[in-house]
Design an enzyme around this catalytic site. Structure first.
Site, short mmCIF file in Angstrom:
data_model
loop_
_atom_site.label_atom_id
_atom_site.label_comp_id
_atom_site.label_asym_id
_atom_site.label_seq_id
_atom_site.Cartn_x
_atom_site.Cartn_y
_atom_site.Cartn_z
N ASP A 169 0.86 -1.18 0.00
CA ASP A 169 0.00 0.00 0.00
C ASP A 169 0.89 1.23 0.00
OD1 ASP A 169 -1.91 1.92 0.21
OD2 ASP A 169 -2.68 1.30 2.16
N GLU A 173 -1.61 -1.37 -3.90
CA GLU A 173 -2.75 -0.48 -3.64
C GLU A 173 -2.34 0.99 -3.78
OE1 GLU A 173 -5.70 0.45 0.17
OE2 GLU A 173 -4.63 -1.46 0.04
N ASP A 196 -7.68 2.90 -4.02
CA ASP A 196 -8.20 3.18 -2.68
C ASP A 196 -8.63 4.64 -2.61
OD1 ASP A 196 -8.81 3.53 -0.02
OD2 ASP A 196 -6.83 3.06 0.75
N LYS A 208 -14.17 1.65 1.47
CA LYS A 208 -14.14 2.05 2.87
C LYS A 208 -15.37 2.90 3.16
CE LYS A 208 -9.10 2.01 3.21
NZ LYS A 208 -7.87 2.81 3.33
#
Length: 355
Positions: free
Chosen positions: A190, A218, A243, A267
């Site tokens: 990430d 990510e 993301d 999220k």
């Protein structure tokens, strides 16, 4: 059953140890908790975390949005009309996705308590308990290697590695962790927007050449750089996940149409809650794009809501639900629990927290 009251309160929760990414360093989290009460005394709870660097919301702005325009469009409506109320929340104001998420979670909790069923059952059921990955905070390679082996000893076999602030150091971090854990763990990287597009391709190609077995990368580039995501995806073999580029169902549609990603990270704090998160997962499913359910550094209240969604949607196949494990203490009793890496949900109504 009428919604009669809406209350908010602030809470600061210390972490057990510092959490570091390329964007920020965190020692405690600040949240706004919300209670939505029905006329029969039933109430739903929700929570939102302040994450300036991602959603642009402060603790004060979250509370102001809830107490102001969002409260106005839900108060005195009947919880049986949940779909209409959730639409009102989405359209009540621009942005403010974390504030909307807190209210969306509390509305779902109240609705499910009113009808006496767990949230995951209302969302469609589910038969497989999610197994979460665990995050390795960004640090020096030796420190990250030690963290990785400790997590492996604790039973985690999927590690989410934070990188993104120094190209050479990032490669050293990944090499050290792979050397430390061998082939006993999957590695997800990430970058938190920490690379530019050409840098990302250079780094990922090197990792592929050295056979460091990276499962996915990510958000390698800036959130606004959709073309950059597409460039990276089309120039490497490793799957690329969005993301910070993904907030809404429209973002999902655009990323999919551009063929910019292989995976999407949902999220609740970005999507504005469960309703729009489900829409993202549905949109992705129609295009054959699998999703991860993730979280910011949040309290167990909001992460439990994400876990219920993960349990109930079969296009959510990757799970990053470790945020509560970083908390020094749980602020509430009940909700999601951990059996090692496995997330266990309560069979109680709503989110399953004990009143």
């Amino acid at each position: 059953m009428e919604i009669t009251e809406v209350h908010t309160n602030k809470k600061t929760i210390p972490l057990g140890k510092v959490f570091k990414t390329s964007l920020r360093e965190v020692t405690e989290i600040e949240v706004i908790n919300i209670e939505i009460q029905l006329e029969n005394g039933v109430f739903g709870i929700g929570s939102a975390a302040s994450t300036w660097q991602i959603t642009g919301e402060s603790l004060a702005s979250i509370q102001a949005a809830i107490e102001g325009p969002i409260k106005q469009v839900i108060l005195h409506h009947h919880i049986e009309e949940l779909e209409d109320i959730l639409t009102n929340v989405v359209t009540s104001c621009a942005g403010n996705t974390s504030a909307k998420a807190a209210v969306d979670i509390a509305l779902h909790d109240a609705y499910c308590k009113y009808y006496g069923l767990p949230l995951y059952q209302y969302l469609g059921g589910g038969s497989v308990c999610p197994e979460t990955d665990i995050t390795i905070s960004i640090d020096e390679p030796e420190v990250m290697g030690q963290d990785a082996i400790e997590r492996l000893r604790q039973g985690y076999n999927t590690l989410k590695i934070k990188v993104g602030n120094d190209e050479r150091l990032d490669i050293s971090r990944i090499e050290k962790i792979r050397e430390t854990v061998g082939d006993k763990a999957a590695l997800r990287l990430d970058a938190n927007q920490g690379w530019d597009r050409k840098q990302a391709v250079k780094i990922i190609r090197y990792l592929e050449k050295e056979n460091l077995m990276v499962e996915l990368v990510e958000q390698p580039v800036a959130a606004h750089d959709f073309e950059g995501l597409k460039y990276v995806r089309h120039n490497v073999d490793t799957p690329i996940m969005a993301d910070e580029s993904l907030f809404s169902p429209f973002d999902a549609f655009r990323l999919i149409k551009m063929e910019a990603v292989d995976l999407l990270n949902i999220k609740l704090m970005k999507s504005g809650g469960i309703r729009q998160a489900r829409q993202i997962a549905d949109t992705a499913q129609s295009a054959g794009i699998e999703c991860m359910i993730g979280s910011m550094m949040e309290s167990s209240l909001s992460v439990t809501a994400a876990a219920h969604l993960a349990f109930s949607h079969n296009n959510i196949t990757h799970f990053d639900l470790d945020a509560p494990l970083w908390l020094k203490q749980e602020p509430v009793e009940g909700g999601m629990q951990y059996d090692g890496k496995t997330v266990i949900l309560s069979e109680g109504p709503g989110l399953g927290f004990i009143n």
